[in-house]
Design an enzyme around this catalytic site. Structure first.
Site, short mmCIF file in Angstrom:
data_model
loop_
_atom_site.label_atom_id
_atom_site.label_comp_id
_atom_site.label_asym_id
_atom_site.label_seq_id
_atom_site.Cartn_x
_atom_site.Cartn_y
_atom_site.Cartn_z
N ASP A 208 37.36 80.05 49.51
CA ASP A 208 36.67 80.85 50.53
C ASP A 208 36.43 80.03 51.79
O ASP A 208 36.46 78.80 51.77
CB ASP A 208 35.32 81.39 50.01
CG ASP A 208 34.33 80.30 49.66
OD1 ASP A 208 34.72 79.32 48.99
OD2 ASP A 208 33.15 80.40 50.08
N GLU B 254 32.11 79.03 47.44
CA GLU B 254 31.42 77.74 47.60
C GLU B 254 30.53 77.76 48.82
O GLU B 254 29.43 77.21 48.82
CB GLU B 254 32.47 76.62 47.72
CG GLU B 254 31.90 75.21 47.63
CD GLU B 254 31.46 74.60 48.95
OE1 GLU B 254 30.85 73.54 48.93
OE2 GLU B 254 31.71 75.21 50.01
ZN LIG Z 1 34.23 73.24 51.62
#
Ligand SMILES: [Zn+2]
Length: 400
Positions: free
Chosen positions: A77, A168
């Site tokens: 992401d 994340e």
């Molecule tokens: Zn990162």
């Protein structure tokens, strides 16, 4: 495929995560890239699958005596702070500022490292989005290293595990990570910045919401009666050390930060975070908050100030120090690739920090990218190749 070719392909898939989403992964688009990575791994001959939470796990069996089970992890992401619809550009850097358009400039003054890249190719966005080197540079480097390993049977290696994760950037990267069935004993996240950086010290982190319970009364007859929650809040806030705010701290210095506030005379709420690399200082900071609350409650009455401090994550340094071979071998692997390693403290957390406390020690390696979460994010192409070399050198170190 070279790491650069992979990188240019992956960044075109918009994988922005969404902190307002309650599903996992937070956005469907991340699954598009995750699925592509799974298919690419399978077509290389790697045992790969996607679990029910979207984690893509790959495994390469050992071809030597080594009993080491090592992993490399990166996230697909990109930060919701900036658009993730990326049109990458490559250029040879010849000095000076780099104009990307739409008021996005990679300036020489803000980026003193640029002078190291004169005459070299760098990859940027078109200035309307981030680039996504965080962390598609890491993804590309791992994928390219994997392709090398499986296509060079003479390259000796122990058991290798790969994990590609989602979300994340919104702090949920390992929320559903199945540590039990993940076969690695230790490894690395490939999610850092400038080429050569190795990170294994991150903040200890806690957060709390302060509630101030005031007492509203008509201001005309308020004398000695009104408890204005706004005033009381200001008193609390002013008792936190001025020099220990993000704006006055760097390197290993910790801080208190107010992040969000709302309220009125009757009730005022403010969210805070506490950060410190040092475990003792971290505890001291939390106790200090409680002691201020105690002091003020004695002055204004029990229950006027209320807070419940929760720990969010811890500094992985204590775990990594017991597994220091990870740092030594990473340094060795970098030097072998002609990259000078630099150990830098992380002023934040990483998925690796949480994984370390789940029994999977995972310091963080550079990707070569810079200016993460910004329209001026960029990565020198040679850094992508260098990190492939570093990953392969690490694998070799553990094949002994
Ligand atoms: Zn990162």
């Amino acid at each position: 495929m070279t790491a650069k070719e992979r990188f240019l392909k992956y960044v075109k898939i918009d994988t922005t995560s969404d902190e307002n989403s309650s599903r996992f992964p937070s956005t469907e688009s991340q699954l598009v890239l995750l699925d592509l990575l799974k298919e690419e791994l399978i077509s290389m001959g790697v045992e790969a699958s996607m679990d029910k939470n979207g984690y893509v796990i790959g495994k390469i069996n050992s071809n030597c005596e080594s009993k080491n089970k090592i992993c490399f992890i990166s996230h697909v992401d990109t930060s919701p702070a900036v658009s993730g619809k990326v049109e990458p550009k490559t250029l040879v850097y010849n000095g000076g500022d780099i104009l990307l358009g739409e008021n996005a400039v990679i300036s020489e003054s803000d980026n003193p490292e640029l002078k190291e890249y004169i005459g070299k190719e760098i990859i940027t966005s078109d200035g309307s989005s981030l680039l996504g080197a965080d962390d598609k540079a890491g993804v590309s480097e791992i994928m390219t290293a994997v392709e090398y390993i499986v296509s060079h049977k003479e390259f000796l290696h122990g058991e290798i595990y790969i994990a590609f994760t989602s979300d994340e950037e919104i702090g949920r990267g390992v929320d559903h990570f199945d540590r039990e069935s993940f076969g690695a004993d230790f490894g690395f996240t490939v999610d850092g910045g400038k080429l050569g950086e190795i990170e294994y010290e991150n903040f200890n982190a806690a957060s709390f919401e302060l509630t101030v319970n005031g007492n509203s009364i008509h201001p005309g007859s308020a004398k000695n009666k009104m408890k204005n929650a706004i005033d009381l809040f200001c008193e609390f806030h002013s008792m936190l050390p001025f020099a220990e705010r993000p704006v006055s701290t760097e390197k290993y210095e910790g801080f208190y930060m107010a992040s969000d506030a709302e309220g009125g005379v009757e009730k005022f709420k403010c969210k805070y975070i506490i950060r410190d690399h040092d475990a003792k200082q971290f505890e001291n900071k939390k106790s200090f908050v409680y002691s201020v609350i105690d002091f003020l409650n004695k002055k204004y009455g029990e229950g006027v100030f209320v807070a419940d401090i929760k720990d969010n994550y811890y500094n992985m340094a204590e775990i990594i120090r017991d597994n220091y071979h990870l740092i030594e071998n990473a340094e060795k692997a970098m030097r072998k690739a002609g990259v000078e390693p630099v150990i830098v403290p992380i002023r934040g957390g990483t998925d690796g920090a949480r994984l370390s406390f789940m029994g999977l020690p995972c310091p963080n390696l550079s990707t070569g990218g810079l200016n993460f979460h910004s329209r001026t994010e960029y990565v020198p192409s040679f850094a992508l190749d260098k990190m492939v070399e570093v990953i392969l050198n690490i694998v070799s170190e553990y094949a002994r």
